[in-house]
Write a protein that holds these residues in place. Structure first.
Motif, PDB file in Angstrom:
ATOM      1  N   LYS A 228       4.618   5.532   2.390  1.00 27.39           N
ATOM      2  CA  LYS A 228       4.856   6.927   2.770  1.00 27.39           C
ATOM      3  C   LYS A 228       5.098   7.054   4.270  1.00 27.39           C
ATOM      4  O   LYS A 228       5.958   7.830   4.714  1.00 27.39           O
ATOM      5  N   ALA A 229       4.336   6.290   5.058  1.00 26.81           N
ATOM      6  CA  ALA A 229       4.496   6.355   6.513  1.00 26.81           C
ATOM      7  C   ALA A 229       5.873   5.849   6.941  1.00 26.81           C
ATOM      8  O   ALA A 229       6.528   6.446   7.804  1.00 26.81           O
TER       9      ALA A 229
ATOM     10  N   LYS B 107       0.843  -1.195   0.000  1.00 24.27           N
ATOM     11  CA  LYS B 107       0.000   0.000   0.000  1.00 24.27           C
ATOM     12  C   LYS B 107       0.876   1.242   0.000  1.00 24.27           C
ATOM     13  O   LYS B 107       1.924   1.279   0.642  1.00 24.27           O
ATOM     14  N   LYS B 108       0.405   2.264  -0.715  1.00 19.22           N
ATOM     15  CA  LYS B 108       1.166   3.507  -0.803  1.00 19.22           C
ATOM     16  C   LYS B 108       1.234   4.222   0.539  1.00 19.22           C
ATOM     17  O   LYS B 108       2.262   4.800   0.895  1.00 19.22           O
ATOM     18  N   LYS B 109       0.132   4.187   1.287  1.00 20.82           N
ATOM     19  CA  LYS B 109       0.095   4.892   2.567  1.00 20.82           C
ATOM     20  C   LYS B 109       1.153   4.349   3.522  1.00 20.82           C
ATOM     21  O   LYS B 109       1.827   5.109   4.218  1.00 20.82           O
TER      22      LYS B 109
END
Length: 262
Positions: A136-137, A131-133
């Protein structure tokens, strides 16, 4: 003579009396309230387990039949500009599985070509997350933070250097690596072809020299003259600096220094 009469044997069949087995009927015991409640709770647990299994099966089916392009769009890739010493794919996966279990995808580490030290085997790397989120996190939280671990380990004081690559997918990395392999392969082919040309030219010159030596021996044996090949090389004329000129230069420089520092 009178005919002989055969006596008919009379066979008496005994009627077999059927044996009747007495079946004792068991008395039906009525279940208690506690047993009924236990059965109801067991049935409810079984129903919940079946519902969960059906949901898991549905999730597995959706994941299995999910469009790979749509699945790839959801993924994110982070970049490691530095790989800590003694770290490999397995160790990096174990490290990041603690913070985001089940979300780590593929990992690729590039070999360090500038050193032969086995501890610094890799120079950079890429890691795919589902997942992209999450990608990024991780890039925001773990970047510029100490690696940690035992105090005796020299890697514990080093800092992570992670960047999230926006719009970058794993396919792009594979294409880049394939392109670099093709370029390296072509470069090697060019170098090999050049080395073969040099070797062929050298071999040709050796054969030519052998042929000329045989021809020279044949001409001399027949009493003829053989003019040896000599290269016309113009040598540069040597420049000799006379002592008088060097003395003049020294006197001029000394006079100039005296004028400056008076």
């Amino acid at each position: 003579m009178a005919p002989i009469q055969k006596k008919n044997k009379i066979i008496k069949k005994r009627n077999k009396e059927p044996v009747v087995e007495e079946v004792k009927e068991e008395e039906d015991l009525e279940p208690t309230k506690e047993e009924e409640e236990a059965e109801i709770s067991d049935n409810e647990d079984m129903d919940e387990a079946e519902i969960k299994e059906e949901e898991d099966d549905d999730d597995m089916e959706t994941e299995a039949f999910e469009d790979p392009e749509q699945k790839q769009k959801k993924t994110g890739v982070v970049y490691f500009s530095m790989i800590p010493p003694k770290y490999n794919v397995v160790r990096i996966r174990e490290y990041f599985e603690k913070s985001c279990p089940g979300q780590i995808g593929r990992i690729f580490l590039a070999r360090n070509k500038h050193t032969k030290n086995p501890q610094n085997k890799y120079s950079e790397g890429w890691m795919e997350l589902k997942k992209k989120k999450i990608a990024k996190a991780i890039a925001g939280q773990i970047d510029n933070t100490p690696i940690g671990g035992k105090n005796k380990d020299p890697v514990s004081s080093m800092l992570w250097n992670i960047r999230y690559l926006s719009g970058f997918k794993w396919v792009h990395l594979m294409e880049q690596l394939q392109y670099e392999k093709e370029v390296e392969k072509r470069r090697m082919n060019v170098e090999v072809a050049q080395a073969r040309r040099i070797a062929a030219h050298f071999e040709e010159q050796i054969e030519k020299g052998k042929h000329l030596r045989k021809l020279e021996a044949k001409v001399k044996a027949s009493g003829g003259k053989w003019d040896a090949f000599q290269r016309d090389v113009e040598q540069k004329k040597t420049i000799r600096v006379t002592k008088e000129r060097s003395k003049q230069v020294n006197t001029e420089s000394s006079e100039l220094m005296n004028m400056i520092f008076k």
